[in-house]
Write a protein that holds these residues in place. Structure first.
Motif, PDB file in Angstrom:
ATOM      1  N   VAL A 158      77.390  56.957  34.136  1.00  0.00           N
ATOM      2  CA  VAL A 158      76.672  56.387  35.272  1.00  0.00           C
ATOM      3  C   VAL A 158      75.269  56.971  35.288  1.00  0.00           C
ATOM      4  N   LEU A 159      74.276  56.088  35.214  1.00  0.00           N
ATOM      5  CA  LEU A 159      72.879  56.496  35.265  1.00  0.00           C
ATOM      6  C   LEU A 159      72.371  56.250  36.685  1.00  0.00           C
ATOM      7  N   PHE A 160      72.101  57.338  37.406  1.00  0.00           N
ATOM      8  CA  PHE A 160      71.561  57.220  38.763  1.00  0.00           C
ATOM      9  C   PHE A 160      70.052  57.044  38.656  1.00  0.00           C
ATOM     10  N   ILE A 161      69.517  56.040  39.343  1.00  0.00           N
ATOM     11  CA  ILE A 161      68.099  55.701  39.204  1.00  0.00           C
ATOM     12  C   ILE A 161      67.450  55.667  40.585  1.00  0.00           C
ATOM     13  N   GLY A 162      66.447  56.508  40.756  1.00  0.00           N
ATOM     14  CA  GLY A 162      65.646  56.499  41.976  1.00  0.00           C
ATOM     15  C   GLY A 162      64.297  55.874  41.687  1.00  0.00           C
ATOM     16  N   MET A 163      63.910  54.867  42.458  1.00  0.00           N
ATOM     17  CA  MET A 163      62.656  54.150  42.234  1.00  0.00           C
ATOM     18  C   MET A 163      61.828  54.147  43.507  1.00  0.00           C
ATOM     19  N   SER A 164      60.526  54.315  43.337  1.00  0.00           N
ATOM     20  CA  SER A 164      59.635  54.358  44.493  1.00  0.00           C
ATOM     21  C   SER A 164      58.261  53.864  44.077  1.00  0.00           C
ATOM     22  N   CYS A 165      57.522  53.335  45.029  1.00  0.00           N
ATOM     23  CA  CYS A 165      56.127  52.982  44.796  1.00  0.00           C
ATOM     24  C   CYS A 165      55.372  53.115  46.113  1.00  0.00           C
ATOM     25  N   ASN A 166      54.093  53.348  45.999  1.00  0.00           N
ATOM     26  CA  ASN A 166      53.254  53.527  47.178  1.00  0.00           C
ATOM     27  C   ASN A 166      51.828  53.109  46.817  1.00  0.00           C
ATOM     28  N   PRO A 167      51.263  52.128  47.575  1.00  0.00           N
ATOM     29  CA  PRO A 167      51.785  51.501  48.782  1.00  0.00           C
ATOM     30  C   PRO A 167      52.901  50.503  48.475  1.00  0.00           C
ATOM     31  N   ALA A 168      53.631  50.148  49.513  1.00  0.00           N
ATOM     32  CA  ALA A 168      54.741  49.214  49.378  1.00  0.00           C
ATOM     33  C   ALA A 168      54.950  48.480  50.700  1.00  0.00           C
ATOM     34  N   ILE A 169      55.636  47.360  50.617  1.00  0.00           N
ATOM     35  CA  ILE A 169      56.058  46.620  51.809  1.00  0.00           C
ATOM     36  C   ILE A 169      57.463  47.075  52.148  1.00  0.00           C
ATOM     37  N   ARG A 170      57.699  47.435  53.395  1.00  0.00           N
ATOM     38  CA  ARG A 170      59.032  47.831  53.849  1.00  0.00           C
ATOM     39  C   ARG A 170      59.555  46.727  54.768  1.00  0.00           C
ATOM     40  N   LEU A 171      60.589  46.041  54.335  1.00  0.00           N
ATOM     41  CA  LEU A 171      61.139  44.944  55.121  1.00  0.00           C
ATOM     42  C   LEU A 171      61.976  45.458  56.285  1.00  0.00           C
ATOM     43  N   GLY A 172      62.218  44.578  57.251  1.00  0.00           N
ATOM     44  CA  GLY A 172      63.028  44.935  58.410  1.00  0.00           C
ATOM     45  C   GLY A 172      64.502  44.636  58.224  1.00  0.00           C
ATOM     46  N   SER A 173      64.956  44.543  56.970  1.00  0.00           N
ATOM     47  CA  SER A 173      66.347  44.237  56.665  1.00  0.00           C
ATOM     48  C   SER A 173      67.237  45.446  56.921  1.00  0.00           C
ATOM     49  N   TRP A 174      68.553  45.250  56.833  1.00  0.00           N
ATOM     50  CA  TRP A 174      69.495  46.342  57.106  1.00  0.00           C
ATOM     51  C   TRP A 174      69.275  47.544  56.192  1.00  0.00           C
ATOM     52  N   ASP A 175      68.779  47.286  54.967  1.00  0.00           N
ATOM     53  CA  ASP A 175      68.577  48.380  54.020  1.00  0.00           C
ATOM     54  C   ASP A 175      67.141  48.887  53.992  1.00  0.00           C
ATOM     55  N   ARG A 176      66.257  48.275  54.835  1.00  0.00           N
ATOM     56  CA  ARG A 176      64.831  48.645  54.831  1.00  0.00           C
ATOM     57  C   ARG A 176      64.266  48.524  53.411  1.00  0.00           C
ATOM     58  N   ALA A 177      64.445  47.327  52.845  1.00  0.00           N
ATOM     59  CA  ALA A 177      64.099  47.072  51.452  1.00  0.00           C
ATOM     60  C   ALA A 177      62.621  47.321  51.169  1.00  0.00           C
ATOM     61  N   VAL A 178      62.367  47.820  49.966  1.00  0.00           N
ATOM     62  CA  VAL A 178      61.009  48.138  49.512  1.00  0.00           C
ATOM     63  C   VAL A 178      60.576  47.088  48.489  1.00  0.00           C
ATOM     64  N   LEU A 179      59.413  46.480  48.726  1.00  0.00           N
ATOM     65  CA  LEU A 179      58.807  45.570  47.762  1.00  0.00           C
ATOM     66  C   LEU A 179      57.477  46.154  47.306  1.00  0.00           C
ATOM     67  N   PRO A 180      57.169  46.016  46.021  1.00  0.00           N
ATOM     68  CA  PRO A 180      55.959  46.661  45.500  1.00  0.00           C
ATOM     69  C   PRO A 180      54.683  45.955  45.936  1.00  0.00           C
ATOM     70  N   LEU A 181      53.615  46.720  46.001  1.00  0.00           N
ATOM     71  CA  LEU A 181      52.261  46.194  46.116  1.00  0.00           C
ATOM     72  C   LEU A 181      51.500  46.612  44.862  1.00  0.00           C
TER      73      LEU A 181
END
Length: 228
Positions: A158-181
């Motif tokens: 199992v490969l655990f993968i953490g992904m992040s970007c900044n700036p980003a769009i944070r949606l108001g969904s249940w998971d507070r989804a991140v979309l890239p800018l």
């Protein structure tokens, strides 16, 4: 009718999302944390489970280089929203296995979990399978037993993968989804484990929840993205 239940709307939005993701990924300055772990998996080939939280689906194509890594499919729910995501991800080169990573009994009853398990294990004989182990409805960042079960049955790492970007769009969904800018900073962090001999599904799920939270927190700390 909800817009995402309309196949035409799904197709158009999926095309737009895929095009936006490709543009953002091309302009983001990427940093990799513990990439040697992933490179070992790619060099070895064969089956591997790729785990990341549901909120980072919008970043996930950036973590898997199609020109080097083994072929990958994504386990995506049977919901209408899942159909939309499946189309967008497929345009990035990741065909879908439709089903759920939720609790195996609940999944079999309502989300096509039994068939998804069979299809997922078949995929793991030849390549990678990407799973969001808190999907499709959460609770966010809490792992259900589907991922540990697949790891136990397949023997795949199992490969655990953490992904992040900044700036980003944070949606108001249940998971507070991140979309890239575009034109920002991105980080992809990796960790790895196998299902322990004699391990209990619930205990492994709890341990792996902490492992996946930690690898995502590492990525967020480097980009400076505020946690949800």
């Amino acid at each position: 009718m909800r817009p995402l239940r309309n196949p035409v709307v799904q197709t158009v939005l999926a095309w737009l999302l895929a095009a936006w993701m490709r543009f953002c990924f091309a302009t983001i300055r990427w940093t990799y944390d513990n990439r040697s772990v992933a490179e070992g998996v790619w060099d070895h080939g064969g089956g591997v489970l790729c785990a990341f939280w549901h909120s980072r689906i919008g970043l996930s194509p950036a973590c898997w280089p199609l020109d080097r890594a083994q072929p990958a499919k994504a386990l995506i729910s049977l919901s209408p929203d899942g159909q939309f995501i499946a189309k967008a991800v497929a345009r990035q080169g990741f065909p879908a296995v439709r089903g759920s990573s939720a609790n195996k009994d609940k999944a079999a009853a309502s989300k096509g979990g039994t068939q998804a398990l069979r299809d997922g294990l078949k995929q793991l004989k030849i390549g990678a399978l990407a799973i969001t182990p808190d999907g499709p409805r959460g609770p966010a960042r809490q792992m259900a037993e589907g991922l540990p079960l697949m790891a136990k049955l397949s023997g795949a790492p199992v490969l655990f993968i953490g992904m992040s970007c900044n700036p980003a769009i944070r949606l108001g969904s249940w998971d507070r989804a991140v979309l890239p800018l575009p034109f920002g900073r991105g980080v992809i962090a990796y960790d790895i484990d196998h299902f322990p001999e004699g391990g209990e599904l619930s205990a492994v799920a709890a341990d792996w929840t902490a492992r996946l939270n930690a690898v995502e927190a590492r990525a967020d700390a480097i980009t400076g993205l505020t946690p949800a």
